[in-house]
Design a protein around this motif. Sequence first.
Motif, PDB file in Angstrom:
ATOM      1  N   GLN A 188       0.661  -1.159   0.031  1.00 39.76           N
ATOM      2  CA  GLN A 188       0.005  -0.111   0.029  1.00 39.76           C
ATOM      3  C   GLN A 188       0.811   1.314  -0.026  1.00 39.76           C
ATOM      4  OE1 GLN A 188      -1.978  -0.469   3.851  1.00 39.76           O
ATOM      5  NE2 GLN A 188      -3.101  -2.398   3.122  1.00 39.76           N
ATOM      6  N   GLN A 189       0.456   2.192  -0.563  1.00 40.21           N
ATOM      7  CA  GLN A 189       1.086   3.566  -0.514  1.00 40.21           C
ATOM      8  C   GLN A 189       0.207   4.881   0.059  1.00 40.21           C
ATOM      9  OE1 GLN A 189       4.009   4.667  -1.745  1.00 40.21           O
ATOM     10  NE2 GLN A 189       4.752   2.516  -2.646  1.00 40.21           N
ATOM     11  N   LEU A 190       0.948   5.377   0.862  1.00 37.91           N
ATOM     12  CA  LEU A 190       0.121   6.642   1.220  1.00 37.91           C
ATOM     13  C   LEU A 190      -0.071   7.751   0.068  1.00 37.91           C
ATOM     14  CD1 LEU A 190       1.178   7.763   4.771  1.00 37.91           C
ATOM     15  CD2 LEU A 190      -1.110   7.070   4.084  1.00 37.91           C
ATOM     16  N   MET A 191      -1.151   8.135  -0.297  1.00 41.96           N
ATOM     17  CA  MET A 191      -1.284   9.136  -1.382  1.00 41.96           C
ATOM     18  C   MET A 191      -1.682  10.530  -0.847  1.00 41.96           C
ATOM     19  SD  MET A 191      -0.765   7.239  -4.375  1.00 41.96           S
ATOM     20  CE  MET A 191      -1.247   6.020  -5.084  1.00 41.96           C
ATOM     21  N   LEU A 192      -1.174  11.399  -1.366  1.00 39.91           N
ATOM     22  CA  LEU A 192      -1.581  12.687  -1.235  1.00 39.91           C
ATOM     23  C   LEU A 192      -2.467  13.292  -2.367  1.00 39.91           C
ATOM     24  CD1 LEU A 192      -1.641  15.671   0.284  1.00 39.91           C
ATOM     25  CD2 LEU A 192       0.588  16.211  -0.835  1.00 39.91           C
ATOM     26  N   LYS A 204       2.245  10.020  -4.645  1.00 38.32           N
ATOM     27  CA  LYS A 204       2.454   8.680  -3.877  1.00 38.32           C
ATOM     28  C   LYS A 204       3.727   9.263  -2.928  1.00 38.32           C
ATOM     29  CE  LYS A 204       3.002   5.036  -6.316  1.00 38.32           C
ATOM     30  NZ  LYS A 204       3.985   3.969  -7.171  1.00 38.32           N
ATOM     31  N   MET A 205       3.284   8.883  -1.379  1.00 37.09           N
ATOM     32  CA  MET A 205       4.088   9.535  -0.455  1.00 37.09           C
ATOM     33  C   MET A 205       5.155   8.472   0.427  1.00 37.09           C
ATOM     34  SD  MET A 205       3.527  12.804  -0.699  1.00 37.09           S
ATOM     35  CE  MET A 205       4.181  13.759   0.695  1.00 37.09           C
ATOM     36  N   LEU A 206       4.373   7.428   0.650  1.00 33.68           N
ATOM     37  CA  LEU A 206       5.272   6.546   1.694  1.00 33.68           C
ATOM     38  C   LEU A 206       4.634   5.335   1.419  1.00 33.68           C
ATOM     39  CD1 LEU A 206       7.260   6.958   4.270  1.00 33.68           C
ATOM     40  CD2 LEU A 206       5.306   6.902   5.581  1.00 33.68           C
ATOM     41  N   PRO A 207       5.484   3.957   1.511  1.00 31.96           N
ATOM     42  CA  PRO A 207       4.839   2.679   1.542  1.00 31.96           C
ATOM     43  C   PRO A 207       4.273   2.362   2.833  1.00 31.96           C
ATOM     44  CG  PRO A 207       7.175   2.565   1.199  1.00 31.96           C
ATOM     45  CD  PRO A 207       6.686   4.010   1.509  1.00 31.96           C
ATOM     46  N   VAL A 208       3.112   1.982   3.073  1.00 34.12           N
ATOM     47  CA  VAL A 208       2.568   1.711   4.558  1.00 34.12           C
ATOM     48  C   VAL A 208       1.725   0.223   4.644  1.00 34.12           C
ATOM     49  CG1 VAL A 208       2.353   4.254   5.346  1.00 34.12           C
ATOM     50  CG2 VAL A 208       0.529   3.141   3.590  1.00 34.12           C
TER      51      VAL A 208
END
Length: 229
Positions: A188-192, A204-208
Motif C-alpha cells: 500500500q502507498q500513502l497518497m496525497l 505517492k508519499m510512503l509505503p505503509v
Amino acid sequence: MFFILQTDPYQSKREQMVKTQIVARGISNREVIEAMLKVERHKLVPENMRANAYSDSPLPIGGGQTISQPYIVAYMTDILRPKPGMTVLEVGTGSGYQAAVLAEIVKEVYTIEIVAQLGLRAEKALKAMGYDNIHVKIGDGYQGWPEKGPFDAIIVTAAAQKIPPPLIAQLNEGGRMIIPVGPSGGAQQLMLVEKSKGKTKITKMLPVRFVPFTRDSLQHGESSTLNMH
Ligand code: SAH
C-alpha cells in the motif's frame, strides 16, 4: 492535611515518544509536535494495552482493528498542513487518537467509523477527555459526510482499493487529502490528493500497511470483544 501532587505518570513516556519517534525522524511541525505531547494516547487504547500505549508500533484496539503507530499519525497529520480555522473529515475513527491529535489543532473534526462498537467507544472516551469539537458518526465513510462538507482536509486511515470519488468531491479548493491505497495486507502507498483550481493532483508519499477499508459493517466487529474501560 495531605498535599497530593498531581502528575501524569504517562507524561515522560509521551515526551520520549515525541523525541525519539517523531522529532528524530524529521517531523518539525510545531503544532503537530505540541498536539502529540498533549493527547493522552493511553486513554484511547484498551486497558490491557496501556503499558504499550506510547511504543513505536500500531496496537490492537478490538474488532480486528488497530490504532496507528505514533509516527504514522504524526506524518499524516503533518502532510495535511492543519491550521486552527480548519474543518477536517476523518474516515476510520478507530480508537479516536488521530481525531484527538487533529482536534488539538483545527476547529472541527468530523469522523466516521463503520464498526459501531469502536465508534461509540471512541466517542465516549473523547467526550470524557473534553473534546467537544470532534463529531463521530457510525457508517460507511465511502460517501463522506456531505452535510458537513466541503472539508479543508480529509484523512483516511484504512487502505482503499481506490480513492473514493465522493471524498475528492468533498475536498475544498486548496484542500489536501491523505489516504492509504492498495490491497489488503499487500503493498500500500500513502497518497496525497491536492485540489487546486479545479484540478486534482495525486502524489505517492510512503509505503505503509493499514487495515482494509471495508464497505459492509456486518463483516467486521460482530464477533469481537472490546476490552476498554
Ligand atoms: N484513525 C484510527 C485508526 C483506525 S484503523 C486511530 O487513530 O485509532 C482504521 C479504522 O477504519 C478501523 O476502525 C475500521 O473499522 C475503519 N473503517 C474501515 N473501513 C471503513 C469505512 N468504509 N468507513 C468508516 N470506517 C472504516
